[in-house]
Design an enzyme around this catalytic site. Structure first.
Site, PDB file in Angstrom:
ATOM      1  CD  GLU A  98      -2.881   1.336   0.446  1.00  0.00           C
ATOM      2  OE1 GLU A  98      -2.516   1.486  -0.734  1.00  0.00           O
ATOM      3  OE2 GLU A  98      -4.065   1.415   0.816  1.00  0.00           O
ATOM      4  CG  ASP A  99      -0.894   4.786  -1.536  1.00  0.00           C
ATOM      5  OD1 ASP A  99      -1.583   4.169  -0.692  1.00  0.00           O
ATOM      6  OD2 ASP A  99      -1.400   5.597  -2.344  1.00  0.00           O
ATOM      7  CG  ASP A 102      -5.125   9.339   6.201  1.00  0.00           C
ATOM      8  OD1 ASP A 102      -4.620   9.815   7.225  1.00  0.00           O
ATOM      9  OD2 ASP A 102      -5.943   9.957   5.502  1.00  0.00           O
ATOM     10  CG  PHE A 151      -3.300  15.389   0.736  1.00  0.00           C
ATOM     11  CD1 PHE A 151      -4.155  14.328   1.021  1.00  0.00           C
ATOM     12  CD2 PHE A 151      -2.956  15.631  -0.581  1.00  0.00           C
ATOM     13  CE1 PHE A 151      -4.658  13.529  -0.001  1.00  0.00           C
ATOM     14  CE2 PHE A 151      -3.452  14.830  -1.609  1.00  0.00           C
ATOM     15  CZ  PHE A 151      -4.303  13.784  -1.312  1.00  0.00           C
ATOM     16  NE  ARG A 164      -2.551   8.434  -9.780  1.00  0.00           N
ATOM     17  CZ  ARG A 164      -3.217   8.079  -8.683  1.00  0.00           C
ATOM     18  NH1 ARG A 164      -2.562   7.630  -7.638  1.00  0.00           N
ATOM     19  NH2 ARG A 164      -4.520   8.177  -8.627  1.00  0.00           N
TER      20      ARG A 164
END
Ligand code: 5GP
Length: 174
Positions: A98-99, A102, A151, A164
């Site tokens: 996963e990136d 959160d 963010f 990206r």
């Protein structure tokens, strides 16, 4: 370099940490078959680098597409699988890639989903974690970096589908 973006993690810092994660995973899964499951779209660059840092002969690569409902910068926990694995994972060792974790809502859902498919094991590798926003605690077995509640974009992570392709991780300043 775009002046509106403040660098949080440089390409060099990311590369060094990905090498370490790859070495840990290679050691822990030695002699076993491993299926990496990348969560699209955010993990695509991390997945490509991590896979090349893992020196296992029996490594398989799969992707899952998920859509998480919410606004542009946070998820609601209502998750839909939009693109599924190409092969069953029952009896396999699975590592979800996963990136960022959160609130943890997306991962909570995905880990449950994967467990219903009876793999031999399911673990989680996340490049980033924002612990201050955690709503559903989930164990991150392999973690790249802990970051503050900002963010972030780049290295696969987007804002409105852009950024990206940045080779580093940063924050938009305007
Ligand atoms: P969670 O369900 O843990 O709240 O959210 C996970 C997903 O939300 C991530 O896979 C990612 O797509 C998105 N997300 C959470 N924080 C960030 C962030 O700082 N930047 C970007 N680009 N996406 C984020």
């Amino acid at each position: 370099m775009d002046k509106r973006i403040q660098v949080q993690l440089s390409a060099e810092q990311i590369a060094a940490r990905v090498r370490e994660l790859g070495a840990d995973i290679t050691r822990d899964y030695a002699g076993q078959e491993l299926v990496l499951v990348g969560v699209l779209k955010g993990s695509f660059i991390f997945m490509a680098d991590l896979a090349r840092a893992i020196e296992l002969p029996d490594l398989r690569v799969e992707f899952l597409g998920v859509q998480s409902y919410g606004d542009e910068t946070s998820s609601s926990g209502v998750v839909q699988i939009t693109f599924d694995l190409t092969k069953p994972i029952d009896g396999k060792h699975v590592l979800i890639v996963e990136d960022i974790v959160d609130t943890g809502l997306t991962m909570d859902y995905l880990l449950d989903q994967m467990r219903t498919r009876h793999p031999a094991s399911v673990k989680l590798c996340s490049l980033l974690h924002k612990p201050s926003r955690m709503k559903k605690p989930c164990a991150i077995d392999y973690l790249g970096f802990t970051i503050p509640d900002l963010f972030v974009i780049g290295y696969g992570l987007d804002y409105a589908q852009k950024y990206r392709n940045l080779p580093y991780i940063g924050v938009l300043t305007e």
